[in-house]
Design a protein around this motif. Structure first.
Motif, short mmCIF file in Angstrom:
data_model
loop_
_atom_site.label_atom_id
_atom_site.label_comp_id
_atom_site.label_asym_id
_atom_site.label_seq_id
_atom_site.Cartn_x
_atom_site.Cartn_y
_atom_site.Cartn_z
N ALA A 102 -63.75 -2.92 -10.86
CA ALA A 102 -64.98 -3.25 -10.37
C ALA A 102 -65.77 -1.80 -10.38
CB ALA A 102 -65.08 -4.02 -9.26
N SER A 103 -65.00 -0.92 -9.64
CA SER A 103 -65.52 0.45 -9.04
C SER A 103 -65.82 1.42 -10.40
CB SER A 103 -64.50 1.11 -8.11
OG SER A 103 -64.79 2.51 -8.02
N ILE A 104 -64.80 1.12 -11.53
CA ILE A 104 -65.11 2.01 -12.66
C ILE A 104 -66.48 1.24 -13.39
CG2 ILE A 104 -64.03 2.24 -15.04
CD1 ILE A 104 -61.53 2.40 -13.72
N LEU A 105 -66.34 0.09 -13.56
CA LEU A 105 -67.68 -0.45 -14.23
C LEU A 105 -68.82 -0.24 -13.65
CD1 LEU A 105 -66.11 -4.07 -15.06
CD2 LEU A 105 -66.68 -2.23 -16.74
N ASN A 148 -72.89 -0.82 -15.08
CA ASN A 148 -72.96 -2.00 -15.60
C ASN A 148 -73.78 -3.25 -15.02
OD1 ASN A 148 -70.78 -2.14 -18.05
ND2 ASN A 148 -70.15 -0.72 -16.62
N GLY A 149 -74.74 -2.63 -14.49
CA GLY A 149 -75.64 -3.51 -13.61
C GLY A 149 -75.39 -3.95 -12.11
N HIS A 150 -75.71 -4.98 -11.67
CA HIS A 150 -75.57 -5.41 -10.40
C HIS A 150 -73.98 -5.77 -10.03
CE1 HIS A 150 -75.86 -7.80 -6.66
NE2 HIS A 150 -76.82 -6.92 -6.35
N ILE A 151 -73.50 -5.51 -9.08
CA ILE A 151 -71.98 -5.60 -8.86
C ILE A 151 -71.73 -7.08 -8.71
CG2 ILE A 151 -71.77 -3.39 -7.66
CD1 ILE A 151 -71.59 -5.09 -4.85
N LEU A 152 -72.56 -8.11 -8.52
CA LEU A 152 -72.32 -9.41 -8.78
C LEU A 152 -72.64 -9.97 -10.00
CD1 LEU A 152 -73.33 -10.75 -5.11
CD2 LEU A 152 -71.19 -9.77 -5.92
N ALA A 153 -73.09 -9.20 -11.21
CA ALA A 153 -73.30 -9.56 -12.46
C ALA A 153 -72.09 -10.13 -13.03
CB ALA A 153 -74.02 -8.51 -13.15
N GLY A 154 -72.22 -11.39 -13.61
CA GLY A 154 -71.28 -11.82 -14.41
C GLY A 154 -69.72 -12.10 -13.72
N GLU A 155 -69.13 -11.31 -14.79
CA GLU A 155 -67.53 -11.62 -14.27
C GLU A 155 -67.36 -10.53 -13.04
OE1 GLU A 155 -64.95 -10.30 -17.04
OE2 GLU A 155 -64.20 -12.29 -17.80
N GLN A 156 -68.13 -9.53 -13.23
CA GLN A 156 -67.81 -8.38 -12.18
C GLN A 156 -67.84 -9.21 -10.66
OE1 GLN A 156 -69.89 -4.59 -12.03
NE2 GLN A 156 -71.09 -5.47 -13.76
N ALA A 157 -68.55 -10.14 -10.33
CA ALA A 157 -68.41 -10.62 -9.04
C ALA A 157 -67.11 -11.06 -8.58
CB ALA A 157 -69.26 -11.90 -8.99
#
Lengths: 135, 883
Positions: free
Chosen positions: B555-558, B563-572
């Motif tokens: 998550a931190s690397i992305l 890569n947009g908002h930290i809750l975007a898509g799979e990142q959440a």
């Protein structure tokens, strides 16, 4: 625990002890959600529900035995040697999702009066709705 | 002063039965003696009293020059300070011994107090030898031996710089402070480096034919002179100083006259012509002293008096005094062994030397001058690169007798332990750049790896094989190897890894069971492969579905790669609960919210809004250590409502969580402060707005102080900015918390734009290369080249990645959005903030609070179970607390 496939022949999810919690779509994959469910004796209980990427759904107690807070749904979902797990968000104990068994106590003891493992509950998804059975 | 008297009774014999050893002198060797005695005397048979002339605990005299960089005597402290709290150890600081009565077995301190001893250890060291040059006692002439010497030198140079500043109609003209060092040995070069570090000019005056004449040969001396000149230090060899002359007006030292008729105008002179053993006590006590001074001892370090020993520079052993710490430490170990009934003898001096002057790499060991009969010399010289390397071999051309390395001391660490052993293959291969295909060296077990602590290769192997150490940190703690000067650490690391591999232990820097890559490797892999989701990344570079270790790293690397908002898509699903809920989880599962106050600046209107929000939502409030206000007890379903109120008032919530920028702390600076020289608040606001939201391997804290008084405590931060009258100094790698570290100077007197670029590059380089959960302080220890390496990358773009780092930071700054506000405007994200999926606004029924000091706090389990506290309040949507 999971009984998604195969389903019981005629799952009686309407009886006492079963709660229709939410549509499956309301659960983001690999991110838990908390739910309030009612046991057949009328007691209300907090459970943590997890949907995995393959569509499987698990339910365990929401109470984190190591912190005493109702937070298990907010842990990170993953795998340990292939077994789906959730890590407690407070002190990072790792639990097996299917059984609630504690795989890694992270050097801590559970709070007084609480078991080290989580209770796991049966889940049935039928008609796109997630049901949790407390019995 | 006494640093002792534990209240508990230590183990072992009753106090009356213990024997008493008195150590005269409180330097490095005394420290080693006490440390060794206390670690080996399990029975507690000895108590030890140390009498130190300086008002400090023993410090790292070898690292004295570092004092200019760290400016903190504490950082030079040797070993574990707890040693001096040991009930069997007494340290008397500022308490020189003035007399020994060998008949009565007592010593007398400077206050006239008499202390009996059973055994006496002289560890008085040396004093700087002041040559009999006329004018050696003029103001502005210094020696270079103690922290006080160094501090006095610094004070003088800084004062001279002030008086050298002249205001003309054209502006301020500064005349540089002109410094000279008499003596071109190890100490003289360190002193010259120190003068340069202070911003003074430096000229080294050497009587002999070349620099470091004791340690290196003429060829090496020529190469060294070039390197020293490259550092901006002038060298005059074969020059005798005839007289130091006072300035006509000030009476301070003003000019050096040389025997060859030459002259040099100076503002400061450092005499570094040698040291003289402090043997006056021994002389007065009738003990034999050597021809050139020093208390004569045998190979057990005992004097002619069976109860008096001498160790370190004051000891004249095998007919000479040794001015290096390694043999001194060995002597300390020998005497400890003897006191405990052992039979150790001094094995002969290891006179290997390495110069620790930034950017100048010089080392020598063994018979560096090839004086052994029949010795063969193999030389590699590259005058263009400023490299000179020489091996001295026995007449068989296989046995290694010594070596000299100037400009590239890389082979030193692995070759020095081979002294006296046969080298495999062609010796010249070891001198070629990059090792030139030299065979891998298998060190004999008795080869010394760490000469400071006399640790052999066998001991290091034993630490792994027998004591179960599984990493370098463990081996260091177990053997003390690499804990003094650190020069041997690469070798210790290599030996440890080799041994672990042999033992079948996989040496791994893998993140977890799902990724065999380290964080830095994964960062590069994701960046180069241009991947943007966890599923792609784990499919390509890992196995399984991740865990609470690797998911937040990904998550931190992305996030770092935009890569947009930290809750975007799979990142959440990758985020820790704090990042997922954009707030800080507390022990009862509620969260705290910390509105961002850049630089700690807040308007009265803002304060009122924060107070009103806390009041309306029943939140406990506290001022944080990072100059913000923390509001505790917010439930999941309350978070968006709280943010909404903050956003409406012009706040954003802030990161008091997450591996990201926390705060930029500041003092009030030149806008209000009488002493401030720059606008520290303005700069802090600018930095916080620039780096907010930056995801990194660990949390990041910055600080900005408006003058050298450093009220923002910026040197305890990952990046500390301190105003100067010319701009900003930037320090990096500071740390508070469990392992406090002072930040180290990266660059001086930067203008605003250069400061921003420097911090941009520093942070981005750290984000890309640090390990998981590695703060900047340990990263600086680990990263290639250490602080110097980072300076080269950040200031001189040595890797040619400067533009890339700049672009990455620019992308971060341009792409920043208020993460909290973005949640409010996105129904999907907002839906995550319900308390229960089937009852999103129902509060967690288990939450319970009790009042305390006018606010609420979580009830304890006993208070909840027994209703012991009255009243136990169950929180509603809005909770009023009456005290």
């Amino acid at each position: 625990m999971t009984t998604l496939a195969p389903l019981p022949a005629d799952p009686s999810v309407d009886g006492p002890g079963w709660t229709a919690v939410c549509p499956l779509d309301a659960l983001a994959p690999e991110r838990g959600a908390a739910a309030l469910v009612t046991a057949s004796d009328g007691e209300e209980l907090q459970v943590a529900i997890f949907r995995l990427v393959d569509g499987t759904v698990h339910a365990v107690q929401q109470l984190d035995p190591y912190s005493g807070a109702n937070v298990m749904s907010r842990g990170i979902v993953g795998t340990r040697r292939g077994t789906p797990t959730v890590a407690a968000p407070v002190y990072k104990q790792v639990f097996e999702l299917a059984t609630g068994r504690c795989l890694d106590a992270a050097g801590k003891e559970p709070r007084d009066g609480l078991a080290a493992d989580l209770a796991a509950f049966p889940v049935v998804v039928t008609g796109g709705v997630v049901h949790v059975g407390l019995g | 002063m006494t640093t002792t008297q534990g209240s508990e009774q230590p183990p072992g014999p009753r106090p009356d039965d213990r024997r008493h050893v008195v150590v005269v002198g409180g330097g490095m060797v005394a420290q080693r003696f006490v440390e060794a005695l206390r670690s080996r005397d399990d029975a507690g048979a000895w108590r030890v009293s140390v009498f130190a002339e300086e008002p400090r605990t023993p410090y790292d005299r070898v690292g004295l020059t570092r004092y200019f960089e760290v400016r903190d005597a504490e950082e030079l402290t040797l070993g574990d300070p707890a040693l001096w709290d040991d009930p069997l150890v007494e340290l008397h600081r500022d308490c020189a011994i003035t007399a020994i009565d060998r008949g009565a077995r007592t010593v007398t301190d400077r206050l006239g107090r008499v202390h009996p001893y059973d055994e006496l250890v002289l560890a008085t060291g040396s004093s700087a030898a002041v040559p009999p040059i006329p004018g050696h006692d003029l103001p502005g002439v210094f020696v270079y031996r103690t922290i006080d010497d160094v501090a006095a030198l610094r004070g003088w140079v800084e004062a001279k710089r002030e008086t050298g500043r002249v205001t003309t109609r054209g502006g301020v003209v500064e005349r540089p402070v002109r410094g000279a060092v008499v003596g071109g040995g190890l100490l003289g070069l360190e002193a010259a480096g120190a003068l340069k570090a202070l911003g003074a000019q430096a000229t080294v005056i050497e009587f002999g034919s070349h620099l470091m004449g004791v340690q290196i040969d003429l060829g090496g001396g020529h190469a060294l002179k070039r390197l020293i000149n490259d550092k901006g230090i002038a060298v005059r060899a074969e020059t005798a100083t005839k007289e130091l002359r006072p300035h006509r007006r000030t009476g301070h030292v003003g000019r050096m006259d040389f025997a060859d008729g030459g002259r040099l105008d100076v503002d400061v002179v450092v005499l570094a012509t040698g040291v003289r053993p402090r043997d006056e006590l021994a002389r007065a006590a009738g003990l034999e002293v050597g021809e050139r001074g020093g208390t004569v001892v045998d190979l057990t370090c005992r004097t002619a008096d069976p109860h008096v020993w001498a160790i370190g520079e004051v000891a004249c052993i095998e007919g000479r005094c040794l001015g290096l710490v390694a043999p001194g430490n060995t002597m300390a170990e020998v005497v400890v062994d003897r006191l405990l009934g052992g039979g150790a003898t001094f094995p002969g001096a290891d006179t290997a030397t390495r110069l620790k002057l930034s950017g100048v790499d010089v080392a020598s060991f063994g018979d560096a001058h090839g004086r052994t009969s029949g010795a063969v010399e193999i030389v590699w010289a590259d005058p263009v690169a400023g490299v000179y390397k020489k091996l001295v071999m026995a007449d068989d051309a296989r046995t290694l007798l010594g070596g000299v390395f100037v400009g590239d001391a890389a082979p030193y660490a692995s070759l020095r332990p081979m002294l006296g052993a046969e080298l495999p293959g062609d010796p010249s291969a070891f001198l070629l750049p990059e090792g030139g295909g030299a065979p891998a060296l298998e060190l004999p077990d008795d080869a010394t790896v760490c000469s400071c602590n006399n640790v052999s290769a066998g001991t290091i192997r034993g630490a792994v094989d027998e004591h179960g150490c599984t990493d370098v940190a463990g081996v260091k703690a177990c053997t003390r190897a690499g804990t003094t000067c650190g020069a041997c650490l690469p070798l210790v690391t290599k030996l440890t890894r080799t041994e672990l591999t042999k033992a079948g232990v996989e040496v791994s820097n893998a993140l977890c069971e799902h990724f065999s890559l380290s964080r830095a490797q994964l960062f590069d892999a994701v960046r180069v492969a241009d991947l943007h989701t966890f599923s792609e990344i784990i499919e390509r570079f890992g196995t399984g579905r991740g865990c609470d270790v690797c998911k937040p790293v990904v998550a931190s690397i992305l996030a770092s790669l935009g890569n947009g908002h930290i809750l975007a898509g799979e990142q959440a699903a990758l985020q820790d609960t704090n990042d997922h809920m954009l707030a800080n989880m507390q022990k009862d599962g509620t969260y705290s919210v910390v509105p961002r106050m850049p630089g700690g600046e807040v308007t009265p209107e803002g304060l009122i809004v924060v107070g009103q929000v806390a009041k309306d939502f029943g939140l406990y409030t506290k001022i944080t250590g990072g100059q913000r206000i923390d509001m505790f007890g917010a439930r999941v379903e309350q978070l968006p409502q709280i943010w909404e109120r903050l956003v409406a008032a012009g706040f954003e919530s802030g990161h008091a969580y997450g591996k990201s920028l926390r705060t930029v702390k500041s003092c009030v600076g030149s806008t209000w402060c009488r002493f401030g020289v720059q606008d520290s608040v303005g700069m802090a606001v600018r930095l916080e707005l620039r780096y907010r939201g930056l995801r990194s391997p660990h949390k990041l804290k910055l600080g900005v102080s408006g003058c050298a008084r450093e009220c923002a405590e910026a040197r305890g931060k990952d990046v500390g900015v301190i105003a100067t009258d010319k701009g900003w100094n930037v320090y990096v790698g500071g740390n508070g918390g469990q392992t406090p570290r002072h930040a180290r100077l990266l660059a001086e007197d930067l203008d605003d734009a250069t400061l921003l670029r420097t911090i941009d590059r520093f942070l981005m380089y750290y984000v890309r290369t640090a390990d998981r959960l590695q703060r900047t302080a340990p990263w600086l220890d680990d990263v290639s080249g250490g602080l110097e390496g980072v300076r080269a990358v950040v200031m001189d773009d040595s890797l040619g990645i400067g533009a890339d780092l700049d672009a990455a930071m620019a992308a971060h700054v341009d792409g920043y959005e208020d993460e909290w506000k973005a949640v409010l405007s996105d129904p999907d994200k907002l839906a995550r903030f319900g308390s229960f999926v089937n009852a999103p606004t129902t509060p967690d029924p288990a939450l319970a609070y009790v009042p305390e000091r006018g606010q609420k706090r979580p009830a304890t389990p006993d208070e909840v179970a027994g209703g012991l506290a009255d009243p136990v309040l169950v929180s509603g949507p809005i909770l009023e607390v009456r005290a």
